[in-house]
Design a protein around this motif. Structure first.
Motif, short mmCIF file in Angstrom:
data_model
loop_
_atom_site.label_atom_id
_atom_site.label_comp_id
_atom_site.label_asym_id
_atom_site.label_seq_id
_atom_site.Cartn_x
_atom_site.Cartn_y
_atom_site.Cartn_z
N GLU A 24 27.67 45.25 40.61
CA GLU A 24 28.08 44.62 40.67
C GLU A 24 29.06 45.89 41.93
O GLU A 24 30.26 44.67 42.48
CB GLU A 24 29.13 45.44 39.74
N THR A 34 32.53 36.83 41.96
CA THR A 34 31.36 37.12 40.75
C THR A 34 31.13 35.79 40.56
O THR A 34 30.00 35.21 40.05
CB THR A 34 31.99 38.57 39.99
N HIS A 52 26.65 45.79 36.28
CA HIS A 52 27.23 46.30 36.32
C HIS A 52 26.04 47.78 35.65
O HIS A 52 26.56 48.46 36.13
CB HIS A 52 28.69 46.29 34.85
#
Length: 85
Positions: A24, A34, A52
Motif C-alpha cells: 500500500e 489504488t 496494507h
C-alpha cells in the motif's frame, strides 16, 4: 534507510520507504490510484484488501500494472471478428 525493489524488471531504490514498508505504501509512493492498479509480488497476485498488511523486503520482485481507460474507437482490428453481446 531506503528500500531497493525490482519493479517492472528494473532495480529501483525508494528513499521514502523504510524496510518495513507495505505494498500500500509503495503504490502511494508511486502516486497511483489504488482502484486502477494490479500488483504481482514475488510471482503472486497481491490481494488489494491485504496491501496494507503485506510487507516488502529488500530485493522483492514486483510487477505493477496501472489500468488506463478511454481511447479512440477506430473500429475492428484487421484480422479480428466483431463481437456481439
Amino acid at each position: 534507510m531506503p528500500l531497493t525493489l525490482l519493479l517492472n524488471g528494473q532495480n529501483r531504490t525508494f528513499d521514502a520507504l523504510s524496510k518495513s514498508a507495505t505494498i500500500e505504501q509503495l503504490v502511494a509512493e508511486l502516486g497511483l490510484k489504488t482502484d486502477r492498479v494490479a500488483v504481482e509480488h514475488n510471482g503472486e497476485i497481491a490481494a488489494r484488501a491485504r496491501w496494507h498488511e503485506t510487507p516488502l523486503s529488500e530485493g522483492d520482485r514486483l510487477e505493477v500494472v496501472h489500468f488506463v481507460g478511454g481511447g479512440l474507437d477506430t473500429g475492428p482490428v484487421e484480422g479480428t471478428l466483431p463481437v456481439s453481446l
